[in-house]
Design a protein around this motif. Structure first.
Motif, PDB file in Angstrom:
ATOM      1  N   THR A 100       8.016 -11.121 -25.734  1.00  0.00           N
ATOM      2  CA  THR A 100       8.448  -9.779 -26.124  1.00  0.00           C
ATOM      3  C   THR A 100       7.372  -8.736 -25.835  1.00  0.00           C
ATOM      4  OG1 THR A 100       7.765 -10.131 -28.419  1.00  0.00           O
ATOM      5  CG2 THR A 100      10.074 -10.552 -27.895  1.00  0.00           C
ATOM      6  N   VAL A 101       6.133  -9.053 -26.137  1.00  0.00           N
ATOM      7  CA  VAL A 101       5.036  -8.112 -25.883  1.00  0.00           C
ATOM      8  C   VAL A 101       4.881  -7.883 -24.384  1.00  0.00           C
ATOM      9  CG1 VAL A 101       2.543  -7.742 -26.095  1.00  0.00           C
ATOM     10  CG2 VAL A 101       3.826  -8.658 -28.026  1.00  0.00           C
ATOM     11  N   LEU A 102       4.984  -8.957 -23.610  1.00  0.00           N
ATOM     12  CA  LEU A 102       4.857  -8.831 -22.155  1.00  0.00           C
ATOM     13  C   LEU A 102       5.987  -7.984 -21.572  1.00  0.00           C
ATOM     14  CD1 LEU A 102       3.817 -12.496 -21.325  1.00  0.00           C
ATOM     15  CD2 LEU A 102       2.350 -10.469 -21.325  1.00  0.00           C
ATOM     16  N   CYS A 103       7.206  -8.181 -22.069  1.00  0.00           N
ATOM     17  CA  CYS A 103       8.335  -7.386 -21.571  1.00  0.00           C
ATOM     18  C   CYS A 103       8.192  -5.914 -21.963  1.00  0.00           C
ATOM     19  CB  CYS A 103       9.650  -7.956 -22.094  1.00  0.00           C
ATOM     20  SG  CYS A 103      10.099  -9.514 -21.298  1.00  0.00           S
ATOM     21  N   LYS A 104       7.725  -5.656 -23.173  1.00  0.00           N
ATOM     22  CA  LYS A 104       7.490  -4.276 -23.589  1.00  0.00           C
ATOM     23  C   LYS A 104       6.402  -3.641 -22.728  1.00  0.00           C
ATOM     24  CE  LYS A 104       8.991  -4.793 -28.363  1.00  0.00           C
ATOM     25  NZ  LYS A 104       8.610  -4.702 -29.780  1.00  0.00           N
ATOM     26  N   LEU A 105       5.388  -4.433 -22.387  1.00  0.00           N
ATOM     27  CA  LEU A 105       4.299  -3.935 -21.555  1.00  0.00           C
ATOM     28  C   LEU A 105       4.803  -3.558 -20.162  1.00  0.00           C
ATOM     29  CD1 LEU A 105       1.303  -3.362 -21.037  1.00  0.00           C
ATOM     30  CD2 LEU A 105       1.041  -5.767 -20.439  1.00  0.00           C
ATOM     31  N   ILE A 106       5.550  -4.435 -19.521  1.00  0.00           N
ATOM     32  CA  ILE A 106       6.033  -4.126 -18.162  1.00  0.00           C
ATOM     33  C   ILE A 106       6.997  -2.950 -18.208  1.00  0.00           C
ATOM     34  CG2 ILE A 106       7.977  -5.745 -18.034  1.00  0.00           C
ATOM     35  CD1 ILE A 106       5.450  -5.168 -15.219  1.00  0.00           C
ATOM     36  N   ASN A 107       7.814  -2.854 -19.247  1.00  0.00           N
ATOM     37  CA  ASN A 107       8.724  -1.713 -19.381  1.00  0.00           C
ATOM     38  C   ASN A 107       7.961  -0.402 -19.542  1.00  0.00           C
ATOM     39  OD1 ASN A 107      11.061  -3.177 -19.078  1.00  0.00           O
ATOM     40  ND2 ASN A 107      11.590  -3.192 -21.247  1.00  0.00           N
ATOM     41  N   SER A 108       6.817  -0.450 -20.215  1.00  0.00           N
ATOM     42  CA  SER A 108       6.034   0.771 -20.447  1.00  0.00           C
ATOM     43  C   SER A 108       5.420   1.322 -19.171  1.00  0.00           C
ATOM     44  CB  SER A 108       4.937   0.513 -21.486  1.00  0.00           C
ATOM     45  OG  SER A 108       3.888  -0.265 -20.937  1.00  0.00           O
TER      46      SER A 108
ATOM     47  N   LYS B 253      16.987  -6.109 -22.174  1.00  0.00           N
ATOM     48  CA  LYS B 253      17.171  -6.677 -23.506  1.00  0.00           C
ATOM     49  C   LYS B 253      15.934  -7.472 -23.897  1.00  0.00           C
ATOM     50  CE  LYS B 253      20.579  -9.309 -26.100  1.00  0.00           C
ATOM     51  NZ  LYS B 253      21.810 -10.109 -26.004  1.00  0.00           N
ATOM     52  N   ILE B 254      15.251  -7.006 -24.955  1.00  0.00           N
ATOM     53  CA  ILE B 254      14.058  -7.688 -25.443  1.00  0.00           C
ATOM     54  C   ILE B 254      14.335  -8.147 -26.865  1.00  0.00           C
ATOM     55  CG2 ILE B 254      11.617  -7.486 -25.983  1.00  0.00           C
ATOM     56  CD1 ILE B 254      11.459  -5.244 -23.891  1.00  0.00           C
ATOM     57  N   GLN B 255      14.264  -9.463 -27.073  1.00  0.00           N
ATOM     58  CA  GLN B 255      14.524 -10.028 -28.384  1.00  0.00           C
ATOM     59  C   GLN B 255      13.452 -11.046 -28.733  1.00  0.00           C
ATOM     60  OE1 GLN B 255      18.774 -11.241 -27.452  1.00  0.00           O
ATOM     61  NE2 GLN B 255      18.879 -10.827 -29.651  1.00  0.00           N
ATOM     62  N   ALA B 256      12.901 -10.915 -29.932  1.00  0.00           N
ATOM     63  CA  ALA B 256      11.969 -11.928 -30.418  1.00  0.00           C
ATOM     64  C   ALA B 256      12.772 -13.151 -30.837  1.00  0.00           C
ATOM     65  CB  ALA B 256      11.165 -11.390 -31.590  1.00  0.00           C
ATOM     66  N   SER B 257      12.308 -14.321 -30.478  1.00  0.00           N
ATOM     67  CA  SER B 257      13.007 -15.548 -30.817  1.00  0.00           C
ATOM     68  C   SER B 257      12.017 -16.697 -30.914  1.00  0.00           C
ATOM     69  CB  SER B 257      14.061 -15.871 -29.760  1.00  0.00           C
ATOM     70  OG  SER B 257      14.713 -17.075 -30.072  1.00  0.00           O
ATOM     71  N   THR B 258      12.339 -17.654 -31.759  1.00  0.00           N
ATOM     72  CA  THR B 258      11.506 -18.850 -31.860  1.00  0.00           C
ATOM     73  C   THR B 258      12.070 -19.997 -31.026  1.00  0.00           C
ATOM     74  OG1 THR B 258      12.723 -19.521 -33.838  1.00  0.00           O
ATOM     75  CG2 THR B 258      10.688 -18.264 -34.176  1.00  0.00           C
ATOM     76  N   MET B 259      13.249 -19.787 -30.443  1.00  0.00           N
ATOM     77  CA  MET B 259      13.856 -20.827 -29.612  1.00  0.00           C
ATOM     78  C   MET B 259      13.182 -20.843 -28.242  1.00  0.00           C
ATOM     79  SD  MET B 259      17.888 -20.655 -30.589  1.00  0.00           S
ATOM     80  CE  MET B 259      18.107 -18.916 -30.267  1.00  0.00           C
TER      81      MET B 259
ATOM     82  N   LYS C 173      14.912 -19.229 -25.180  1.00  0.00           N
ATOM     83  CA  LYS C 173      14.922 -17.767 -25.232  1.00  0.00           C
ATOM     84  C   LYS C 173      13.547 -17.217 -24.850  1.00  0.00           C
ATOM     85  CE  LYS C 173      19.000 -16.439 -26.664  1.00  0.00           C
ATOM     86  NZ  LYS C 173      19.829 -15.514 -25.923  1.00  0.00           N
ATOM     87  N   GLN C 174      12.490 -17.894 -25.307  1.00  0.00           N
ATOM     88  CA  GLN C 174      11.135 -17.478 -24.958  1.00  0.00           C
ATOM     89  C   GLN C 174      10.909 -17.612 -23.462  1.00  0.00           C
ATOM     90  OE1 GLN C 174       8.660 -19.926 -27.473  1.00  0.00           O
ATOM     91  NE2 GLN C 174       8.942 -18.593 -29.237  1.00  0.00           N
ATOM     92  N   MET C 175      11.370 -18.710 -22.881  1.00  0.00           N
ATOM     93  CA  MET C 175      11.226 -18.906 -21.438  1.00  0.00           C
ATOM     94  C   MET C 175      12.016 -17.856 -20.666  1.00  0.00           C
ATOM     95  SD  MET C 175      11.118 -23.038 -20.861  1.00  0.00           S
ATOM     96  CE  MET C 175      12.697 -23.356 -21.592  1.00  0.00           C
ATOM     97  N   GLU C 176      13.168 -17.468 -21.190  1.00  0.00           N
ATOM     98  CA  GLU C 176      13.977 -16.435 -20.557  1.00  0.00           C
ATOM     99  C   GLU C 176      13.228 -15.095 -20.557  1.00  0.00           C
ATOM    100  OE1 GLU C 176      17.846 -14.319 -22.094  1.00  0.00           O
ATOM    101  OE2 GLU C 176      18.315 -16.350 -21.389  1.00  0.00           O
TER     102      GLU C 176
END
Length: 110
Positions: free
Chosen positions: A59-67, A78-84, A87-90
């Motif tokens: 999630t942090v990495l996706c927010k970073l690239i989006n910024s 779509k950025i979602q925090a997940s413990t699965m 989902k993390q690999m996605e």
């Protein structure tokens, strides 16, 4: 278990070399840059494990690239925090694709 240190032999020696190369000052510089760039991201507690867990779900990495993109042109929709794990690999996969399209060479991406 995967993060447990090897207790003997060559594996232990290799793990110790890796730990000696870890730069806590660089960790703090990266955290400062990411939190400044993203603004809506809370920094982790100091330490290698905390830093790795902070980035682990993507999630942090996706927010970073989006910024790095102009408003409305963010590559990760779509950025979602997940413990699965899947989902993390996605999330990580979306970050890697966005980083490549941003211009980072495939060989330079972790």
């Amino acid at each position: 278990m995967a993060n447990r240190e090897p207790s003997y032999g060559l594996s232990r020696v290799v793990q110790q070399k890796i730990e000696k190369q870890y730069d806590t000052d660089l960790e703090q510089i990266l955290i400062q840059w990411i939190t400044t760039q993203c603004r809506d991201v809370n920094p982790p507690q100091p330490g290698r494990d905390n830093f790795q867990n902070w980035l682990k779900d993507g999630t942090v990495l996706c927010k970073l690239i989006n910024s790095l993109y102009p408003e409305g042109q963010a590559p990760v929709k779509k950025i979602q925090a997940s413990t699965m794990a899947f989902k993390q690999m996605e999330q990580i996969s979306q970050f890697l694709k966005a980083a490549e399209s941003y211009g980072i060479k495939t060989t330079d991406i972790f």
